[in-house]
Design a protein around this motif. Structure first.
Motif, PDB file in Angstrom:
ATOM      1  N   GLN A  57       0.813  -1.215   0.000  1.00 32.43           N
ATOM      2  CA  GLN A  57       0.000   0.000   0.000  1.00 32.43           C
ATOM      3  C   GLN A  57       0.847   1.267   0.000  1.00 32.43           C
ATOM      4  OE1 GLN A  57      -1.729   1.464   3.642  1.00 32.43           O
ATOM      5  NE2 GLN A  57      -3.778   1.166   2.784  1.00 32.43           N
ATOM      6  N   ALA A  58       1.854   1.322   0.878  1.00 31.49           N
ATOM      7  CA  ALA A  58       2.665   2.534   0.999  1.00 31.49           C
ATOM      8  C   ALA A  58       3.452   2.807  -0.272  1.00 31.49           C
ATOM      9  CB  ALA A  58       3.609   2.408   2.196  1.00 31.49           C
ATOM     10  N   SER A  59       4.086   1.763  -0.826  1.00 29.55           N
ATOM     11  CA  SER A  59       4.894   1.967  -2.029  1.00 29.55           C
ATOM     12  C   SER A  59       4.031   2.310  -3.229  1.00 29.55           C
ATOM     13  CB  SER A  59       5.741   0.728  -2.324  1.00 29.55           C
ATOM     14  OG  SER A  59       4.923  -0.367  -2.626  1.00 29.55           O
ATOM     15  N   LEU A  60       2.904   1.610  -3.386  1.00 24.93           N
ATOM     16  CA  LEU A  60       2.023   1.904  -4.518  1.00 24.93           C
ATOM     17  C   LEU A  60       1.446   3.313  -4.407  1.00 24.93           C
ATOM     18  CD1 LEU A  60       0.105  -1.468  -5.029  1.00 24.93           C
ATOM     19  CD2 LEU A  60       1.926  -0.505  -6.438  1.00 24.93           C
ATOM     20  N   GLY A  61       1.177   3.749  -3.175  1.00 28.35           N
ATOM     21  CA  GLY A  61       0.649   5.094  -2.988  1.00 28.35           C
ATOM     22  C   GLY A  61       1.574   6.152  -3.547  1.00 28.35           C
ATOM     23  N   VAL A  62       2.893   5.919  -3.443  1.00 29.28           N
ATOM     24  CA  VAL A  62       3.884   6.878  -3.951  1.00 29.28           C
ATOM     25  C   VAL A  62       4.268   6.576  -5.393  1.00 29.28           C
ATOM     26  CG1 VAL A  62       6.222   7.795  -3.642  1.00 29.28           C
ATOM     27  CG2 VAL A  62       4.791   7.343  -1.651  1.00 29.28           C
ATOM     28  N   LEU A  63       4.578   5.300  -5.696  1.00 32.79           N
ATOM     29  CA  LEU A  63       5.030   4.936  -7.041  1.00 32.79           C
ATOM     30  C   LEU A  63       3.957   5.198  -8.096  1.00 32.79           C
ATOM     31  CD1 LEU A  63       6.991   1.627  -6.355  1.00 32.79           C
ATOM     32  CD2 LEU A  63       7.941   3.832  -7.061  1.00 32.79           C
ATOM     33  N   VAL A  64       2.712   4.891  -7.775  1.00 32.73           N
ATOM     34  CA  VAL A  64       1.624   5.135  -8.732  1.00 32.73           C
ATOM     35  C   VAL A  64       1.435   6.634  -8.937  1.00 32.73           C
ATOM     36  CG1 VAL A  64      -0.869   4.930  -9.074  1.00 32.73           C
ATOM     37  CG2 VAL A  64       0.453   2.950  -8.319  1.00 32.73           C
ATOM     38  N   MET A  65       1.548   7.403  -7.872  1.00 35.59           N
ATOM     39  CA  MET A  65       1.425   8.854  -7.984  1.00 35.59           C
ATOM     40  C   MET A  65       2.500   9.419  -8.912  1.00 35.59           C
ATOM     41  SD  MET A  65       1.842  11.783  -5.052  1.00 35.59           S
ATOM     42  CE  MET A  65       3.607  11.500  -4.928  1.00 35.59           C
ATOM     43  N   LEU A  66       3.772   9.072  -8.648  1.00 33.72           N
ATOM     44  CA  LEU A  66       4.864   9.598  -9.453  1.00 33.72           C
ATOM     45  C   LEU A  66       4.798   9.083 -10.888  1.00 33.72           C
ATOM     46  CD1 LEU A  66       7.811   9.291  -6.885  1.00 33.72           C
ATOM     47  CD2 LEU A  66       6.430  11.307  -7.424  1.00 33.72           C
TER      48      LEU A  66
END
Length: 291
Positions: A57-66
């Protein structure tokens, strides 16, 4: 038709080095997490083997945003500067089709990265826990896909509003930094208009207006760790130990939060973060010179 444009955009980016770097980052994070010493016994007892998906969840929240912002910010202004847009605009489709096609094609590229990360998580759950909740997994994947659509739409909206690629890049970087620091920004604003000595429902509502925090709320709901906008591990720790780890996020894990802090409202917020930027982009493209 916009489907032809979407296919063209996907094929255009699938061989790009940046695309494979992005997919590699999504996969690398998942593999590194899977190789870490296992210490989630209490977490697994609380939410089952879905701890593997929750940890994404945490990584996808940032990686998907960027990834979404990078995929979207050059969609219109970049093609306009290179002259490609003149050819695209001369084809037998509407300007609305141009925006929707670019949105769908570029979001599909981000979807590949999401699929790789989720695939690694499934493998990890089966390897480490011998089980996986496919219903829960599908729900998380669906929400993450829509979340990706939000950020690509925001990137494309920036691209339609910018007069040059440099201006679009500055707007994209500023948007990313603002989104990453939304918690601090909302806390400062709350201090100006409220009281920093206590946490109110209005402050928590303001936090959930950002797409990443809304994504956290909805996925926490799916994972069953309570109503809050932090990532799931601190949420789970707070729920299981009744210790306020972060100091802000949990309103009520039992589901009795007020309507304006409900998970359904966060789902609506995510919906609006895709629809509103897309509408802005379409209206801008209809009224601007694409040559």
């Amino acid at each position: 038709m916009w489907t032809a444009l979407a296919t063209h955009e996907f094929r255009r980016f699938r061989h790009a080095r940046g695309t494979w770097l992005y997919i590699g980052l999504c996969a690398a994070y998942t593999v590194v997490w899977l190789l870490e010493p296992r210490s989630e016994t209490e977490s697994i007892d609380a939410i089952g083997s879905s701890v593997a998906v929750g940890s994404l969840q945490a990584s996808l929240g940032v990686l998907v945003m960027l990834g979404g912002l990078v995929a979207g910010f050059g969609a219109i202004v970049g093609d306009r500067e290179s002259g490609t847009m003149t050819v695209v605009a001369g084809m037998p489709h509407t300007r609305q089709d141009i925006v929707i096609g670019k949105l769908a094609g570029r979001a599909a590229v981000i979807g590949v990265g999401i699929a790789i990360a989720v695939g690694c998580a499934i493998a990890g759950e089966l390897l480490l826990y011998s089980s996986v909740s496919f219903l829960q997994l599908l729900a998380v994947v669906a929400v993450t896909g829509w979340y990706a659509l939000c950020w690509v739409a925001i990137g494309i909206a920036i691209s339609t509003l910018a007069r040059s690629s440099t201006e679009a890049l500055v707007g994209t970087v500023g948007t990313a930094l603002f989104a990453l620091q939304w918690g601090s920004v909302s806390w400062i604003a709350y201090g100006w208009f409220g009281s920093t000595g206590s946490i109110s429902g209005h402050y928590l509502f303001a936090r959930r207006l950002a797409p990443r925090e809304a994504y956290h709320v909805v996925t926490n709901w799916i994972l069953g760790v309570g109503n809050g906008d932090d990532v799931f591990l601190p949420m789970l720790t707070q729920r299981e130990t009744d210790v306020d780890v972060i100091g802000v996020f949990v309103v009520d894990a039992s589901g009795s939060a007020p309507v304006y802090l409900s998970e359904w409202l966060s789902l609506l917020v995510l919906g609006l973060w895709a629809i509103v930027p897309l509408t802005v982009a379409i209206l801008r493209v209809r009224t601007t010179d694409l040559a």
